[in-house]
Scaffold this motif. Structure first.
Motif, PDB file in Angstrom:
ATOM      1  N   ARG A 132     106.320  17.518 -41.418  1.00 31.78           N
ATOM      2  CA  ARG A 132     105.180  17.512 -42.325  1.00 31.78           C
ATOM      3  C   ARG A 132     105.204  16.344 -43.293  1.00 31.78           C
ATOM      4  N   VAL A 133     105.990  15.305 -42.973  1.00 32.37           N
ATOM      5  CA  VAL A 133     106.081  14.137 -43.851  1.00 32.37           C
ATOM      6  C   VAL A 133     104.722  13.484 -44.022  1.00 32.37           C
ATOM      7  N   THR A 134     104.050  13.258 -42.927  1.00 34.34           N
ATOM      8  CA  THR A 134     102.712  12.672 -43.008  1.00 34.34           C
ATOM      9  C   THR A 134     101.699  13.745 -42.677  1.00 34.34           C
ATOM     10  N   ARG A 135     100.616  13.723 -43.373  1.00 36.91           N
ATOM     11  CA  ARG A 135      99.590  14.746 -43.183  1.00 36.91           C
ATOM     12  C   ARG A 135      98.430  14.230 -42.322  1.00 36.91           C
ATOM     13  N   SER A 136      98.617  13.107 -41.690  1.00 38.48           N
ATOM     14  CA  SER A 136      97.556  12.508 -40.904  1.00 38.48           C
ATOM     15  C   SER A 136      97.286  13.332 -39.645  1.00 38.48           C
ATOM     16  N   PRO A 137      96.042  13.732 -39.409  1.00 43.79           N
ATOM     17  CA  PRO A 137      95.745  14.490 -38.196  1.00 43.79           C
ATOM     18  C   PRO A 137      95.756  13.620 -36.937  1.00 43.79           C
ATOM     19  N   GLU A 138      95.796  12.311 -37.115  1.00 41.58           N
ATOM     20  CA  GLU A 138      95.770  11.411 -35.962  1.00 41.58           C
ATOM     21  C   GLU A 138      97.155  11.171 -35.371  1.00 41.58           C
ATOM     22  N   LYS A 139      98.171  11.874 -35.848  1.00 43.40           N
ATOM     23  CA  LYS A 139      99.516  11.657 -35.327  1.00 43.40           C
ATOM     24  C   LYS A 139      99.561  11.958 -33.825  1.00 43.40           C
ATOM     25  N   ASP A 140     100.147  11.050 -33.078  1.00 43.41           N
ATOM     26  CA  ASP A 140     100.363  11.320 -31.666  1.00 43.41           C
ATOM     27  C   ASP A 140     101.862  11.488 -31.440  1.00 43.41           C
ATOM     28  N   ASP A 141     102.271  11.631 -30.178  1.00 41.20           N
ATOM     29  CA  ASP A 141     103.676  11.871 -29.868  1.00 41.20           C
ATOM     30  C   ASP A 141     104.577  10.730 -30.320  1.00 41.20           C
TER      31      ASP A 141
END
Length: 146
Positions: A103-112
């Motif tokens: 949960r370090v980054t809250r960006s919904p665009e995170k991919d694998d």
């Protein structure tokens, strides 16, 4: 074929539980499809791969170090922010906490790839803290092509 890393051990995770005495649960996908790999298993694998890589680069400094994965810290005396890892120099142990790291980054665009980099960075930073080195100095040639 899955490769197990003897230096990484998950803790505080109840797998294969038996509800109401009915025995273990069957696979969600059934016998015809590939098994579902959970986020926790993916996290364990990334930590194991990264730890194995770093032990290969720093065999003397990381000899006997045990890498553990836990879902959350269990200390009652936590600071305001949740720690992402815990380093025990005397016990030669590094524990990474899955939920805070994920949960370090809250960006919904995170991919694998983004998720893998986040987990690898946490392992590098924890190992750097353990052996008193800057995380960028642990593997200087790894990202040189970027």
């Amino acid at each position: 074929m899955r490769r197990k890393h003897p230096t990484v051990t998950p803790v505080d995770r109840a797998r294969g539980r038996s509800r109401h005495g009915r025995g273990g649960r069957s696979s969600v996908t059934g016998p015809d499809l590939a098994p579902v790999i959970t986020r926790a298993e993916t996290f364990d694998r990334i930590v194991g791969d990264t730890a194995h890589y770093l032990v290969g680069l720093w065999p003397d400094e990381l000899a006997g170090v045990v890498f553990q994965v836990a879902d959350m810290p269990t200390d009652q005396t936590l600071p305001d922010r949740l720690p992402r890892w815990r380093v025990d120099r005397d016990g030669r142990r590094v524990t990474l906490f899955r939920v805070p790291v994920e949960r370090v980054t809250r960006s919904p665009e995170k991919d694998d790839t983004d998720r893998r980099v986040i987990v690898e960075t946490a392992v590098f930073r924890a190992v750097g803290e353990l052996i008193d080195k800057d995380p960028w100095d642990l593997a200087p040639d790894r990202y040189r092509h970027w």
